[in-house]
Design an enzyme around this catalytic site. Structure first.
Site, PDB file in Angstrom:
ATOM      1  N   LYS A 138       0.829  -1.212   0.000  1.00 59.73           N
ATOM      2  CA  LYS A 138       0.000   0.000   0.000  1.00 59.73           C
ATOM      3  C   LYS A 138       0.863   1.262   0.000  1.00 59.73           C
ATOM      4  O   LYS A 138       0.592   2.214  -0.735  1.00 59.73           O
ATOM      5  CB  LYS A 138      -0.944  -0.006   1.210  1.00 59.73           C
ATOM      6  CG  LYS A 138      -1.963   1.131   1.208  1.00 59.73           C
ATOM      7  CD  LYS A 138      -3.249   0.708   1.885  1.00 59.73           C
ATOM      8  CE  LYS A 138      -3.149   0.593   3.388  1.00 59.73           C
ATOM      9  NZ  LYS A 138      -3.425   1.874   4.069  1.00 59.73           N
ATOM     10  N   SER A 139       1.912   1.255   0.818  1.00 61.61           N
ATOM     11  CA  SER A 139       2.769   2.440   0.894  1.00 61.61           C
ATOM     12  C   SER A 139       3.418   2.735  -0.459  1.00 61.61           C
ATOM     13  O   SER A 139       3.469   3.894  -0.903  1.00 61.61           O
ATOM     14  CB  SER A 139       3.864   2.233   1.948  1.00 61.61           C
ATOM     15  OG  SER A 139       3.312   2.090   3.232  1.00 61.61           O
ATOM     16  N   ARG A 188       2.730   5.973  -3.283  1.00 64.38           N
ATOM     17  CA  ARG A 188       3.850   6.806  -3.728  1.00 64.38           C
ATOM     18  C   ARG A 188       4.076   6.681  -5.228  1.00 64.38           C
ATOM     19  O   ARG A 188       4.423   7.669  -5.892  1.00 64.38           O
ATOM     20  CB  ARG A 188       5.104   6.427  -2.936  1.00 64.38           C
ATOM     21  CG  ARG A 188       5.051   6.898  -1.472  1.00 64.38           C
ATOM     22  CD  ARG A 188       6.061   6.162  -0.603  1.00 64.38           C
ATOM     23  NE  ARG A 188       6.135   6.704   0.752  1.00 64.38           N
ATOM     24  CZ  ARG A 188       5.271   6.437   1.724  1.00 64.38           C
ATOM     25  NH1 ARG A 188       4.229   5.636   1.492  1.00 64.38           N
ATOM     26  NH2 ARG A 188       5.418   6.965   2.931  1.00 64.38           N
ATOM     27  N   ARG A 193      -8.742  11.591  12.797  1.00 64.07           N
ATOM     28  CA  ARG A 193      -7.292  11.439  12.908  1.00 64.07           C
ATOM     29  C   ARG A 193      -6.589  12.797  12.867  1.00 64.07           C
ATOM     30  O   ARG A 193      -6.957  13.680  12.092  1.00 64.07           O
ATOM     31  CB  ARG A 193      -6.777  10.526  11.798  1.00 64.07           C
ATOM     32  CG  ARG A 193      -7.356   9.131  11.884  1.00 64.07           C
ATOM     33  CD  ARG A 193      -6.837   8.226  10.801  1.00 64.07           C
ATOM     34  NE  ARG A 193      -5.409   7.941  10.972  1.00 64.07           N
ATOM     35  CZ  ARG A 193      -4.704   7.187  10.143  1.00 64.07           C
ATOM     36  NH1 ARG A 193      -5.280   6.668   9.070  1.00 64.07           N
ATOM     37  NH2 ARG A 193      -3.426   6.971  10.357  1.00 64.07           N
ATOM     38  N   SER A 241       7.452   8.904  12.178  1.00 62.02           N
ATOM     39  CA  SER A 241       6.339   8.850  11.230  1.00 62.02           C
ATOM     40  C   SER A 241       6.855   8.977   9.807  1.00 62.02           C
ATOM     41  O   SER A 241       7.338  10.038   9.407  1.00 62.02           O
ATOM     42  CB  SER A 241       5.323   9.965  11.514  1.00 62.02           C
ATOM     43  OG  SER A 241       4.352  10.020  10.488  1.00 62.02           O
ATOM     44  N   ASP A 301       2.010  -1.053  11.680  1.00 59.87           N
ATOM     45  CA  ASP A 301       0.709  -1.469  11.157  1.00 59.87           C
ATOM     46  C   ASP A 301       0.404  -2.931  11.440  1.00 59.87           C
ATOM     47  O   ASP A 301      -0.741  -3.363  11.283  1.00 59.87           O
ATOM     48  CB  ASP A 301       0.646  -1.228   9.642  1.00 59.87           C
ATOM     49  CG  ASP A 301       0.484   0.241   9.297  1.00 59.87           C
ATOM     50  OD1 ASP A 301      -0.084   0.976  10.118  1.00 59.87           O
ATOM     51  OD2 ASP A 301       0.941   0.651   8.214  1.00 59.87           O
ATOM     52  N   ARG A 305      -5.967   1.591  18.046  1.00 58.43           N
ATOM     53  CA  ARG A 305      -5.792   0.145  17.869  1.00 58.43           C
ATOM     54  C   ARG A 305      -5.439  -0.575  19.161  1.00 58.43           C
ATOM     55  O   ARG A 305      -5.674  -1.776  19.287  1.00 58.43           O
ATOM     56  CB  ARG A 305      -4.741  -0.121  16.782  1.00 58.43           C
ATOM     57  CG  ARG A 305      -5.285   0.173  15.389  1.00 58.43           C
ATOM     58  CD  ARG A 305      -4.277  -0.064  14.297  1.00 58.43           C
ATOM     59  NE  ARG A 305      -4.916   0.077  12.978  1.00 58.43           N
ATOM     60  CZ  ARG A 305      -4.270   0.260  11.844  1.00 58.43           C
ATOM     61  NH1 ARG A 305      -2.941   0.329  11.845  1.00 58.43           N
ATOM     62  NH2 ARG A 305      -4.923   0.380  10.705  1.00 58.43           N
ATOM     63  N   ARG A 325      -7.599  -3.213   9.675  1.00 60.24           N
ATOM     64  CA  ARG A 325      -6.664  -4.125  10.328  1.00 60.24           C
ATOM     65  C   ARG A 325      -7.273  -4.757  11.580  1.00 60.24           C
ATOM     66  O   ARG A 325      -6.946  -5.906  11.914  1.00 60.24           O
ATOM     67  CB  ARG A 325      -5.360  -3.411  10.653  1.00 60.24           C
ATOM     68  CG  ARG A 325      -4.674  -2.878   9.395  1.00 60.24           C
ATOM     69  CD  ARG A 325      -3.203  -2.667   9.555  1.00 60.24           C
ATOM     70  NE  ARG A 325      -2.679  -1.869   8.450  1.00 60.24           N
ATOM     71  CZ  ARG A 325      -2.392  -2.348   7.242  1.00 60.24           C
ATOM     72  NH1 ARG A 325      -2.581  -3.631   6.991  1.00 60.24           N
ATOM     73  NH2 ARG A 325      -1.935  -1.553   6.305  1.00 60.24           N
TER      74      ARG A 325
END
Length: 446
Positions: A27-28, A32, A128, A173, A325, A356, A401
């Site tokens: 996904k990352s 990008r 968020r 991050s 994650d 989470r 998740r």
């Protein structure tokens, strides 16, 4: 399955998981690849792109700002970029759905372009915090009008030319780091990000591949990533490796269900993403790497995972950035281990798609697992390989998740684990339930 239509799901033990599978593209890297291709001059081709709702939100946003983004019949995506500095004013708000990555990285792109954009998202994303990105981008000259607490809906106005800055990350991050680097692409001079704790480095690898002038150096303060602005990106041919975050669910499932033997093809093994494999191996998991190779600048391998008895560990806090994650899946593994697993140093879990830590504490506790909750993690007393009780309700909190992790937990439960809404799974893993049925020998979901 749409993430907007609730999808209740109940699951209990199905027997061993067997067979070979592929997981969706990382996904990352998918996010990008679309963004960087959209800033290159010319046509880029992307194979293996994750076609989940989060990544499709990125594709739609890049189209809205002038890039041509098309999926061809062979499954490859083709992107004709507008060039760095060439983003156009979007005519409507950019709808981000549930994707924090899309939001934060696109904010970075826009910060150094002279355009205005409004970001909206679903109920989960709108909770968020965006302040951690707003702060450095404001220093570069962007202006923001946000909802209370620095949340969506949010409108920003970029500045061209933006002001290059040196910025030390206050929290580990990759999204904040990437947002600043992307703003630096169109800022004259050198923009530097100092990260005291190393995070996933997909942006650095891919920007270098696209031709950006970027360097990484070690210093007493941490890794210093420098990028020279007013860059000219060149189109690329990209192959997206399988997402280790998606593979984590099958690694845990095969580890906890007796008789399981699965092979997961083409999994990305970027060293900033392999914390989950390290932690599971510390617990005794049987994970073998087959045919290690490099694809598109990223290390990959096929992973063969067989059932093995797991033992409790104290999870090293320094693994957190490389598996942030994957903690929900790790918590499930701990629920079946022998002894008391302690996982701390993961404060960032409180501000993901859901809290989470709280969500997994409630979900596992409701299904018979002994839990102690800390501000920065959990202590979990495992079943020593025996089935957990199950029979409890799970609130997924609109978090993909949480839903997938508790499906895995249900595979080792005596009574059905009932998830209130598994629809958010579509944001990152649209074929999850089909793959589950294939591995467990069922044609239809339970």
């Amino acid at each position: 399955m749409s993430a907007s239509t609730p999808f209740p799901f109940a699951i209990d033990a199905r027997g061993p998981l067997r067979g070979a599978l592929t997981v969706p593209g990382d996904k990352s890297i998918s996010h990008r690849s679309l963004m960087f291709a959209g800033l290159a001059v010319g046509e880029s081709r992307i194979e293996g792109l994750l076609e989940g709702e989060d990544v499709l939100a990125t594709a739609a946003a890049m189209r809205a700002m002038g890039a041509t983004v098309e999926r061809h019949d062979d499954g490859a995506w083709h992107v004709w970029g507008v060039g760095v500095g060439g983003l156009l004013q979007p005519e409507t708000a950019l709808e981000m759905g549930n994707s924090g990555t899309s939001t934060r990285l696109l904010m970075g792109l826009i910060a150094s372009h002279g355009i205005t954009a409004t970001f909206t998202g679903d109920a989960s994303l709108s909770k968020r915090p965006m302040g951690r990105v707003i702060d450095p981008l404001s220093r570069m000259g962007a202006e923001f009008t946000s909802s209370p607490g620095g949340r969506l809906p949010l409108t920003m106005r970029g500045l061209n030319p933006a002001v290059p800055i040196d910025y030390t990350l206050p929290v580990a991050s990759a999204q904040v780091k990437s947002a600043v680097l992307l703003a630096g692409l169109n800022a004259p001079g050198i923009t530097r990000v100092i990260e005291p704790i190393a995070t996933r480095d997909h942006s650095e690898r891919m920007l270098t591949g696209f031709g950006a002038e970027l360097s990484v150096e070690d210093s007493p303060q941490g890794r210093v990533i420098s990028i020279r602005g007013e860059a000219e990106l060149k189109p690329q041919q990209i192959t997206v490796p399988g997402d280790p975050s998606s593979a984590a669910f099958w690694m845990v499932a095969a580890s906890i269900v007796p008789g399981s033997d699965v092979t997961i093809a083409n999994v990305g093994l970027n060293p900033t993403r392999t914390g989950i494999i390290t932690a599971l191996r510390m617990m005794g998991a049987d994970i073998a790497e087959i045919d290690r190779r490099v694809v598109g600048g990223e290390p990959v391998a096929d992973l063969r995972v067989r059932h093995a008895p797991l033992s409790a560990i104290q999870v090293p806090a320094d693994l957190a950035p490389s598996m942030i994650d994957e903690y929900p899946a790790l918590f499930v593994a701990a629920a079946f281990a022998d002894g008391r697993t302690i996982a701390r140093g993961a404060d960032e879990l409180r501000v993901k798609e859901s809290d989470r830590i709280a969500a997994m504490a409630a979900a596992l506790s409701n299904n018979g697992v002994a839990i102690e909750e800390f501000e920065d993690g959990l202590a979990i007393t495992g079943s020593a390989g025996k089935p957990i009780a199950g029979g409890g309700a799970v609130a997924s909190k609109l978090d993909h998740r949480i839903a997938m992790s508790m499906v895995v937990a249900g595979l080792g439960a005596r009574a059905p684990v009932r998830i209130d809404d598994a629809a958010p799974v579509a944001t990152s893993y649209p074929s999850f339930f089909t793959t589950l049925d294939q591995l467990t020998g069922r044609d239809e979901p339970a």
